[in-house]
Design an enzyme around this catalytic site. Structure first.
Site, short mmCIF file in Angstrom:
data_model
loop_
_atom_site.label_atom_id
_atom_site.label_comp_id
_atom_site.label_asym_id
_atom_site.label_seq_id
_atom_site.Cartn_x
_atom_site.Cartn_y
_atom_site.Cartn_z
N GLY A 165 0.79 -1.23 0.00
CA GLY A 165 0.00 0.00 0.00
C GLY A 165 0.82 1.27 0.00
O GLY A 165 0.26 2.37 -0.04
N GLU A 275 -2.27 -11.37 -9.48
CA GLU A 275 -3.30 -10.50 -8.93
C GLU A 275 -3.93 -9.66 -10.04
O GLU A 275 -3.24 -9.07 -10.87
CB GLU A 275 -2.70 -9.60 -7.85
CG GLU A 275 -2.07 -10.39 -6.70
CD GLU A 275 -1.99 -9.60 -5.41
OE1 GLU A 275 -2.34 -8.40 -5.42
OE2 GLU A 275 -1.58 -10.18 -4.40
N ARG A 297 5.68 -15.80 -4.45
CA ARG A 297 5.83 -16.50 -3.17
C ARG A 297 4.48 -17.10 -2.80
O ARG A 297 3.49 -16.91 -3.52
CB ARG A 297 6.25 -15.52 -2.08
CG ARG A 297 5.34 -14.30 -2.00
CD ARG A 297 5.59 -13.44 -0.80
NE ARG A 297 4.91 -12.16 -0.87
CZ ARG A 297 3.63 -11.94 -0.60
NH1 ARG A 297 2.85 -12.97 -0.28
NH2 ARG A 297 3.10 -10.74 -0.67
#
Length: 624
Positions: A165, A275, A297
């Protein structure tokens, strides 16, 4: 298969890896800092090696110490877990160069996906849908502003080396762009040593969808379906589930195939996650789902994928790292039921999510699957991630899974460390989450309904009344005279002290037990109130509650005084910074409540202080 592995991590992921290794007959080596000398992962492992002081920069982030520990103990492989050095290509390369096995992707694959701009170019070339944006080398403010205008506002400025973030700014209009760019670049430079940014079109109804992928050294890559990680606070995931609500089979097939293409584009081996950001303004559609980044990972939220597929992803990691092929083919994998995970953090939502550290005098967690690195009698350290546990449920359908996890969150008992359990419960009970139509902005948008008040409910006070009156049958101290059960059934006014506050509650004789669990502790009576834990003492009728002087500067959390800006006798103005506390990688400035004089100073720079300690006193300026 190797015989011994070293786990280059701590906390719940270290414990998670140890469980699977033990099941496979593999000996485990834990590493630990000073703060973790008695941690659960150290106690669970077959061997443990001390690698340095408590700060991660002097222990868990020092690759040379970790490799030396592996050599010293005869470990053949290093499992990095997640966080710390798990996505550090240089460390992965150093492990391999030392003749050890790296339980993870090739260093080149980590590097290929490490910078967001380069990764997007690579994905676009591989035919993976990418969010409209700009990833060019020209980083001049004028060029970036021009590209933002072409994309169309709102846009997202994102550090190319970012994560967690940091280095991200949403910009709604052209006139705000330059200031946001400068702020973003400063934070990116400070956090990552790289101030380069990319631009993305801001998605107005975003859902965070990710796909678990797995590759091996034999050229095989499979996906294990998707997860929805849309419930985030300040870009940090809070609740994750699999599969994604509203995902139809055709869309699932397209996004999962795209994820496999992405993994193959970087010759991927081991566990990884692709993602995506989805524009859910018209539901989940394949033409509105775009690549964001790849995490090279294992993910924190991997248990929900394990629950719906029946696969042990850590076992797959170890088998693939030892040279074996992926145990299952794509056609052997399917979705079974619904799984949801909630992250239980040591933080106080009622106080702006300030971190909470210290001993875990009382810790009780319920649930089907609890992933944790602490236990009752241990402690939450201020040096590392504030996660206490992950609560995971698996049911036949989403509604049943949500109900089960909601109950588990409401049953969390933790003292004196504060947690976000009631916040999680409120999120799970909210109609927007129940409908499955939440976006990544849900937790912020619904914050008024989700934030606990920080005070016990009437039901909790009723439960305390019941408990104290029950104690009166056994012994009648002075403050309970007149409250014996054989006395006339008046409705006594009960007064409870909880922290620095006093609560009055008129006991209802005819009301049944309130359903809040209570128990006796040395320091008072504990009550669990939908995940928030309070400890109360019965206030004597002749005393009044003690409230802090309005000029008392009180520590809102345990921590270290890292800056002291004033001395006793100094004149200060309202809002002036007096000192800074640091705890769990977070800084908190304490300021003057009004114009006045510092008449007392109990804190010193470098000192460790406890929560609610009076650090200074400011007196109002005398009227002239």
């Amino acid at each position: 298969m190797f015989n011994k592995i070293l786990i280059a991590n701590r906390g719940e992921i270290a414990c998670r890896v140890i469980k699977t290794a033990r099941k496979m007959g593999i000996t485990t080596v834990a590493i630990h800092s000073d703060a973790d000398r008695h941690a659960l992962h150290v106690q669970m492992a077959d061997e443990a090696v001390h690698i340095g002081p408590s700060p991660a920069a002097e222990s868990y982030l020092v690759g040379e110490k970790i490799i030396a520990a592996a050599r010293k103990t005869g470990a053949e492989a290093i499992h990095p877990g997640y966080g710390f050095l798990s996505e550090n290509a240089d460390f992965a390369r150093a492990v391999i160069d030392a003749g050890l096995i790296w339980v993870g992707p090739k260093p080149a694959s980590i590097e290929a996906m490490g910078l967001k701009d380069a990764a997007k170019k690579l994905m676009r070339a591989a035919g993976v849908p990418v969010t409209p944006g700009y990833e060019g080398e020209d980083q001049s403010p004028a060029r970036l502003a021009d590209e933002a205008n072409k994309i169309g506002y709102p846009v997202l400025i994102k550090a190319v080396a970012g994560g967690g973030g940091k280095g991200m700014r949403k910009v709604d209009s052209e006139q705000d762009f330059v200031a946001a760019l400068e702020s973003c670049k400063r934070e990116a430079s400070s956090s990552f040593g790289n101030d380069e940014v990319l631009l993305e079109k801001w998605i107005t109804s975003p859902r965070h969808i990710e796909v678990q992928v797995f590759g091996d050294a034999h050229g095989n890559v499979v996906h294990l379906f998707e997860r929805d990680c849309s419930l985030q606070r300040r870009h940090q995931k809070v609740i994750e589930e699999a599969p994604a609500p509203g995902m139809d089979e055709a869309t699932r097939e397209e996004i999962c195939v795209a994820a496999v293409r992405a993994a193959k584009a970087v010759d991927y081996e081991g566990a990884g996650t692709i993602e995506f950001i989805a524009d859910a303004s018209e539901g989940l559609r394949a033409d509105r789902i775009f690549f964001m980044e790849m995490n090279t990972r294992l993910q924190v939220e991997h248990p929900v994928t394990e629950e719906i597929t029946g696969v042990d992803l850590v076992e797959w990691q170890l088998r693939v790292a030892s040279g074996e092929p992926i145990p299952l083919k794509q056609e052997d994998l399917s979705i079974n039921g619904w799984a949801i995970e909630a992250r239980l953090y040591a933080e106080d939502p009622a106080k702006g999510f300030l971190p909470s550290t210290g001993p875990l005098t009382r810790l009780e967690l319920l649930g089907d699957r609890i992933e944790t690195g602490v236990r009752q009698g241990g402690e939450v350290s201020p040096f590392y991630d504030p996660m206490i546990a992950k609560l995971v449920v698996h049911r036949s359908d989403r509604a049943a899974a949500v109900r089960s996890l909601s109950l588990d969150c409401s049953a969390v008992t933790c003292w004196p460390v504060r947690t976000n359990a009631e916040f999680l419960w409120r999120a799970l009970e909210h109609e927007t989450f129940r409908s499955g139509e939440m976006t990544t902005g849900f937790l912020e948008d619904a914050s008024d309904a989700l934030l606990p008040s920080g005070e016990p409910s009437d039901e909790a006070l009723q439960a305390l009344s019941d408990h104290f009156l029950d104690l009166a049958e056994k012994a009648v101290p002075p403050e309970l005279v007149g409250l014996r059960l054989n006395a006339p059934k008046a409705q006594p006014m009960m007064k409870f002290s909880i922290g620095n506050a006093t609560f009055e509650h008129r006991h209802q004789w005819e009301t049944p037990l309130a359903g809040r669990r209570v128990e006796d502790l040395d320091e008072g009576v504990l009550v669990n109130d939908l995940g928030t834990t309070f400890v109360a003492t019965l206030a004597r009728s002749e005393t009044t509650s003690v409230h802090a002087h309005d000029g008392d500067i009180i520590a809102p959390m345990p921590g270290k005084v890292i800056a002291l800006d004033v001395a006793e006798g100094d004149s200060v103005t309202a809002g002036q910074r007096l000192m800074v506390l640091e705890a769990m990688k977070m800084e908190h400035a304490l300021t003057a409540p009004f114009d006045g004089t510092v008449t007392q100073l109990s804190a010193s720079e470098g000192a460790q202080v406890q929560v609610e300690a009076v650090l200074a006193v400011v007196e109002h300026e005398a009227a002239s």
